[in-house]
Design a protein around this motif. Structure first.
Motif, PDB file in Angstrom:
ATOM      1  N   GLU A 135      32.745  31.598  35.121  1.00 39.12           N
ATOM      2  CA  GLU A 135      33.421  30.947  36.236  1.00 39.12           C
ATOM      3  C   GLU A 135      34.326  31.927  36.973  1.00 39.12           C
ATOM      4  O   GLU A 135      34.357  31.969  38.207  1.00 39.12           O
ATOM      5  CB  GLU A 135      34.228  29.752  35.726  1.00 39.12           C
ATOM      6  CG  GLU A 135      33.376  28.620  35.179  1.00 39.12           C
ATOM      7  CD  GLU A 135      34.215  27.535  34.517  1.00 39.12           C
ATOM      8  OE1 GLU A 135      35.460  27.699  34.465  1.00 39.12           O
ATOM      9  OE2 GLU A 135      33.645  26.529  34.051  1.00 39.12           O
ATOM     10  N   GLN A 136      35.111  32.718  36.214  1.00 39.87           N
ATOM     11  CA  GLN A 136      36.027  33.666  36.837  1.00 39.87           C
ATOM     12  C   GLN A 136      35.271  34.735  37.610  1.00 39.87           C
ATOM     13  O   GLN A 136      35.680  35.130  38.712  1.00 39.87           O
ATOM     14  CB  GLN A 136      36.908  34.312  35.766  1.00 39.87           C
ATOM     15  CG  GLN A 136      37.958  35.268  36.323  1.00 39.87           C
ATOM     16  CD  GLN A 136      38.953  34.576  37.237  1.00 39.87           C
ATOM     17  OE1 GLN A 136      39.067  33.350  37.222  1.00 39.87           O
ATOM     18  NE2 GLN A 136      39.658  35.355  38.040  1.00 39.87           N
ATOM     19  N   GLU A 137      34.148  35.225  37.070  1.00 42.61           N
ATOM     20  CA  GLU A 137      33.344  36.209  37.779  1.00 42.61           C
ATOM     21  C   GLU A 137      32.814  35.642  39.091  1.00 42.61           C
ATOM     22  O   GLU A 137      32.807  36.322  40.120  1.00 42.61           O
ATOM     23  CB  GLU A 137      32.178  36.663  36.895  1.00 42.61           C
ATOM     24  CG  GLU A 137      32.590  37.519  35.706  1.00 42.61           C
ATOM     25  CD  GLU A 137      31.397  37.878  34.826  1.00 42.61           C
ATOM     26  OE1 GLU A 137      30.262  37.491  35.192  1.00 42.61           O
ATOM     27  OE2 GLU A 137      31.603  38.531  33.787  1.00 42.61           O
ATOM     28  N   GLN A 138      32.374  34.377  39.041  1.00 40.58           N
ATOM     29  CA  GLN A 138      31.870  33.747  40.252  1.00 40.58           C
ATOM     30  C   GLN A 138      32.977  33.607  41.288  1.00 40.58           C
ATOM     31  O   GLN A 138      32.774  33.855  42.483  1.00 40.58           O
ATOM     32  CB  GLN A 138      31.285  32.370  39.921  1.00 40.58           C
ATOM     33  CG  GLN A 138      30.767  31.578  41.111  1.00 40.58           C
ATOM     34  CD  GLN A 138      29.545  32.211  41.738  1.00 40.58           C
ATOM     35  OE1 GLN A 138      28.900  33.047  41.112  1.00 40.58           O
ATOM     36  NE2 GLN A 138      29.222  31.817  42.960  1.00 40.58           N
ATOM     37  N   LEU A 139      34.174  33.226  40.858  1.00 37.20           N
ATOM     38  CA  LEU A 139      35.296  33.053  41.784  1.00 37.20           C
ATOM     39  C   LEU A 139      35.692  34.385  42.417  1.00 37.20           C
ATOM     40  O   LEU A 139      35.898  34.471  43.634  1.00 37.20           O
ATOM     41  CB  LEU A 139      36.479  32.436  41.040  1.00 37.20           C
ATOM     42  CG  LEU A 139      37.757  32.219  41.855  1.00 37.20           C
ATOM     43  CD1 LEU A 139      37.485  31.316  43.047  1.00 37.20           C
ATOM     44  CD2 LEU A 139      38.850  31.630  40.971  1.00 37.20           C
ATOM     45  N   ARG A 158      35.435  35.347  46.441  1.00 43.95           N
ATOM     46  CA  ARG A 158      36.596  35.789  47.224  1.00 43.95           C
ATOM     47  C   ARG A 158      36.312  37.134  47.887  1.00 43.95           C
ATOM     48  O   ARG A 158      36.641  37.352  49.063  1.00 43.95           O
ATOM     49  CB  ARG A 158      37.827  35.889  46.325  1.00 43.95           C
ATOM     50  CG  ARG A 158      38.455  34.531  45.999  1.00 43.95           C
ATOM     51  CD  ARG A 158      39.561  34.663  44.981  1.00 43.95           C
ATOM     52  NE  ARG A 158      40.227  33.377  44.750  1.00 43.95           N
ATOM     53  CZ  ARG A 158      40.991  33.113  43.697  1.00 43.95           C
ATOM     54  NH1 ARG A 158      41.160  34.042  42.750  1.00 43.95           N
ATOM     55  NH2 ARG A 158      41.571  31.931  43.569  1.00 43.95           N
ATOM     56  N   GLU A 159      35.683  38.059  47.155  1.00 52.56           N
ATOM     57  CA  GLU A 159      35.384  39.377  47.710  1.00 52.56           C
ATOM     58  C   GLU A 159      34.409  39.292  48.878  1.00 52.56           C
ATOM     59  O   GLU A 159      34.510  40.052  49.845  1.00 52.56           O
ATOM     60  CB  GLU A 159      34.817  40.285  46.619  1.00 52.56           C
ATOM     61  CG  GLU A 159      35.832  40.684  45.559  1.00 52.56           C
ATOM     62  CD  GLU A 159      35.206  41.509  44.452  1.00 52.56           C
ATOM     63  OE1 GLU A 159      33.974  41.764  44.532  1.00 52.56           O
ATOM     64  OE2 GLU A 159      35.925  41.908  43.506  1.00 52.56           O
ATOM     65  N   SER A 160      33.457  38.379  48.792  1.00 53.10           N
ATOM     66  CA  SER A 160      32.471  38.244  49.866  1.00 53.10           C
ATOM     67  C   SER A 160      32.949  37.359  51.007  1.00 53.10           C
ATOM     68  O   SER A 160      32.237  37.183  51.998  1.00 53.10           O
ATOM     69  CB  SER A 160      31.160  37.688  49.302  1.00 53.10           C
ATOM     70  OG  SER A 160      31.372  36.396  48.738  1.00 53.10           O
ATOM     71  N   GLY A 161      34.134  36.783  50.880  1.00 57.41           N
ATOM     72  CA  GLY A 161      34.704  35.974  51.954  1.00 57.41           C
ATOM     73  C   GLY A 161      34.048  34.628  52.154  1.00 57.41           C
ATOM     74  O   GLY A 161      34.012  34.108  53.275  1.00 57.41           O
ATOM     75  N   GLU A 162      33.531  34.049  51.104  1.00 57.49           N
ATOM     76  CA  GLU A 162      32.903  32.737  51.235  1.00 57.49           C
ATOM     77  C   GLU A 162      33.943  31.690  51.612  1.00 57.49           C
ATOM     78  O   GLU A 162      35.096  31.753  51.166  1.00 57.49           O
ATOM     79  CB  GLU A 162      32.220  32.345  49.920  1.00 57.49           C
ATOM     80  CG  GLU A 162      31.043  33.220  49.556  1.00 57.49           C
ATOM     81  CD  GLU A 162      30.356  32.755  48.285  1.00 57.49           C
ATOM     82  OE1 GLU A 162      30.579  31.590  47.900  1.00 57.49           O
ATOM     83  OE2 GLU A 162      29.613  33.553  47.680  1.00 57.49           O
ATOM     84  N   PRO A 163      33.566  30.692  52.419  1.00 61.15           N
ATOM     85  CA  PRO A 163      34.525  29.666  52.837  1.00 61.15           C
ATOM     86  C   PRO A 163      34.767  28.636  51.733  1.00 61.15           C
ATOM     87  O   PRO A 163      33.986  28.506  50.791  1.00 61.15           O
ATOM     88  CB  PRO A 163      33.835  29.014  54.043  1.00 61.15           C
ATOM     89  CG  PRO A 163      32.373  29.203  53.763  1.00 61.15           C
ATOM     90  CD  PRO A 163      32.259  30.532  53.057  1.00 61.15           C
TER      91      PRO A 163
END
Length: 720
Positions: A533-537, A541-546
């Motif tokens: 979960e933390q890796e996905q979050l 964030r790094e890719s700027g997903e909304p």
């Protein structure tokens, strides 16, 4: 009067079983159609009990239809089939409790719900219902096929197959067999009635092959807004997430099924913000019926909030407020909800299991409040709960498909052989799964029983694999258990506030304890899940997903800490979460597997479709002359050896075939030597002709000469 019409008017003058090829093709096609919908019927009966009674009923019906086809008119047989159905329904209602029988009669609209995609597994006392409704269509379909009323038989069979396609209980291969069988029945039936020759049957086979090939290469599923129906809300647009998220879609789709999806993706999008007086799992729904490849929830949702749990003054009351952060089709709550309020109160339905479900999807910004009763219980209380289960709990929550492998039971018995109570059994199974299996989202979808495959052929999985396997293992020991879906607590962002994202969607297990209720167990290893979960979050964030973080400016991202095992929270007719205590047990051998289920073996339906398609392709090739051309191409290039005389003769025939294609055929009365000179054959060809003459007319049978003739012709073929 045509021959076919005469046969129809004098049924006793023709045998019941006519083994002419076209007649036999029509009857086999009728059996294909029948076998298709009976496969779907057998599947659902196997889930809820022993299917042997169904086999006996179908066999008896076929025998009766075969015998009566010689003495009953079509009208009488139709009335008899209708009577069988009516008597079956009356018997089915008689075995139901009075309240359920009245509800079945009063709510005819539930048939519409079935046709809109609700599984027949949701029908009360499904086994009795199947035995009641199956004989009528089986009798009429087979009777009509025997009487050469093929179009009518195809109609009956097609409707039966179509029903199970609409309910979702017929798999694609089963539905395809039914479709192919229906078309085949119409085609061979028409040829049989017209007394056509056998060659015309090739056309039917070719058409069937085209149908199969096209269906496998072209998607026939509409890609748009699906429709669903419920007796409460009527026909409406089915809910779907705006983004691809296999786990949430699998867990919280609008229908009653929980599917095991194989490899999945996690979504970091915010789904809810929650204000609560206590950290909890946010429960959405429970599933009671295990199908082998997933779960079905046999619980209707109604706008009757009197079915919520009753507040217990001696127990802890927890108040929560949920705010939807995106369009969503669930109403989570700490178990067990006793009251619901707020903006979405009028939108809340209550399931038979006491959970909440929205009548319409919630939009971003919609909110509701929930009051829940949570009671603490100690491991000692759970140890002493005993096994005095109510009959309805045993019937509903120890169910397993009749085809469940015995090795699941044996493995669980070995593992829990020294556990003395259901609580110890549950703790041992929970801890063993956590320690022996790894967490991973990249896994194959089992082609067979999920629990059996996970136990013996895999070494990793995610929450639905762990929860399904634990529930099945407990049920195999007579311990009532069910799979539950919802969300883990999420990221705590304040003293009493949590942010719940898509990747917090989760599945766990509830085990029933007398005088306590349903108790929560979570067999999924928590550490690896939270790391994923933390890796996905962080990646989102790094890719700027909304929509990754709440819009609240006071929000500060934090690193999630491992979620501790929830403290016991039992309540009457509700749930509780134990603090596991060590239980003495005999350890089972660790799984010896490679993490996958290996290559999938085609099902019987797929093999049958492949055989039909193959026969159709062969027929197509034969009628187009392709088989003849292929044979000649192979014949001219490859010569098996037999004996010198035969070898020389065939070598010359191959040579002459090549010369005919390049020049002209040999004329009548023209000798082989004259022909070779006339077409200007080269020295190698003339030598082959000389060897042929000596062998044929001079009696010189020589193996060396035969080898030479074959060698020369092979070289000529290679040059061309």
């Amino acid at each position: 009067m045509s021959h076919a019409t005469a046969r129809e008017q004098e049924p006793r003058s023709w045998p019941v079983i006519d083994l002419s090829p076209l007649r036999l093709g029509a009857l086999v096609s009728a059996l294909l159609v029948m076998g298709s919908f009976l496969t779907a019927v057998y599947y659902v009966v196997d889930i809820v009990g022993d299917p042997n009674d169904l086999i006996y009923v179908v066999a008896g019906t076929l025998v009766a239809a075969t015998l009566l086809s010689r003495v009953l008119s079509v009208r009488s047989a139709t009335l008899l089939a209708t009577g069988l159905l009516a008597v079956g329904i009356a018997w089915y209602l008689s075995v139901l409790p009075a309240e359920e029988a009245l509800a079945f009669v009063a709510h005819v609209e539930y048939i519409i719900a079935l046709l809109a995609g609700h599984s027949v597994l949701e029908i009360v006392n499904l086994r009795a219902w199947v035995l009641a409704v199956t004989p009528g269509p089986v009798f009429l379909l087979w009777y009509l096929a025997l009487r050469r009323r093929y179009a009518a038989a195809a109609t009956i069979g097609g409707l039966a197959v179509g029903f199970f396609v609409l309910t979702g209980d017929a798999t694609f291969p089963v539905a395809m067999v039914g479709t192919v069988g229906t078309l085949s029945l119409l085609g061979f039936g028409a040829l049989d009635r017209a007394d056509a020759d056998l060659a015309a049957g090739e056309v039917v086979t070719i058409v069937l092959a085209m149908v199969i090939v096209v269906s496998l290469s072209v998607s026939v599923v509409p890609q748009g807004a699906a429709m669903t129906y419920s007796p409460q809300t009527g026909l409406s647009e089915a809910f779907s997430y705006d983004e691809e998220n296999a786990l949430e879609t699998s867990l919280f789709s609008a229908d009653q099924r929980l599917s095991i999806a194989g490899s999945i993706e996690l979504s970091a999008s915010v789904r809810w913000t929650v204000q609560s007086e206590r950290k909890q799992y946010w429960r959405v729904a429970a599933y009671d019926l295990y199908t082998g490849d997933g779960w079905v929830r046999r619980a209707e949702a109604r706008q009757d909030q009197s079915r919520l749990g009753s507040p217990q003054s001696s127990q802890r009351q927890i108040r929560q407020r949920f705010v939807a952060e995106s369009r969503i089709n669930t109403m989570p709550a700490a178990w067990r909800p006793t009251a619901v309020g707020g903006d979405a109160e009028s939108n809340a339905l209550v399931t038979d299991f006491g959970g909440l479900q929205p009548e319409r999807p919630l939009e971003a910004g919609d909110s509701y409040t929930v009051q829940s009763t949570v009671v603490d219980a100690t491991p000692r209380q759970l140890q002493r709960a005993g096994t005095d289960y109510p009959d309805q709990i045993v019937d509903r929550y120890t169910q397993l498909p009749d085809s469940t492998s015995e090795r699941v039971t044996r493995r669980t018995e070995t593992l829990t052989s020294r556990a003395e109570t259901p609580y110890e059994t549950a703790v041992v199974v929970e801890n063993w799964l956590k320690s022996e299996y790894n967490y991973s989202l990249d896994v194959p979808r089992p082609s067979d029983n999920v629990a059996d495959t996970f136990l013996f052929e895999m070494d990793r999985g995610y929450c639905t694999y762990f929860a399904t396997t634990m529930a099945v293992m407990l049920r195999s020991q007579g311990v009532p258990a069910r799979v539950v879906v919802g969300y883990t607590p999420g990221e705590q962002v304040g003293e009493n506030e949590w942010v719940v994202r898509g990747y917090n969607s989760h599945a766990w297990v509830e085990v029933y304890f007398p005088e306590v209720g349903w108790v929560q167990f979570d067999p999924t290893p928590p550490g690896p899940r939270q790391e994923a979960e933390q890796e996905q979050l962080e990646g989102a964030r790094e890719s700027g997903e909304p929509n990754i973080d709440p819009s609240d400016p006071s929000y500060t991202p934090s690193t999630p800490t491992p979620t501790p095992t929830p403290t016991p929270t039992p309540e009457p007719n509700g749930t509780a979460t134990p603090t596991p205590t060590p239980a003495t047990a005999t350890p089972a051998p660790p799984p010896t597997n490679d993490g996958g289920s290996g290559p999938q073996i085609p099902s019987r339906e797929e093999l049958l479709l492949g055989l039909i398609a193959g026969l159709g392709l062969v027929a197509t090739a034969r009628r187009s002359g392709a088989t003849g051309r292929l044979y000649r191409a192979i014949w001219v290039r490859w010569q098996p050896r037999v004996d010198p005389e035969t070898d020389v003769s065939r070598a010359y025939d191959r040579l002459e075939h090549l010369l005919e294609r390049e020049h002209r055929p040999r004329r009548a009365g023209e000798t082989r030597r004259q022909y070779l000179q006339s077409v200007g054959a080269d020295e190698r060809a003339r030598e082959v002709g000389s060897i042929y003459e000596r062998t044929r007319y001079g009696g010189e049978v020589d193996e060396r000469a035969a080898d030479r003739a074959v060698e020369l012709v092979d070289s000529i073929v290679a040059d061309r």
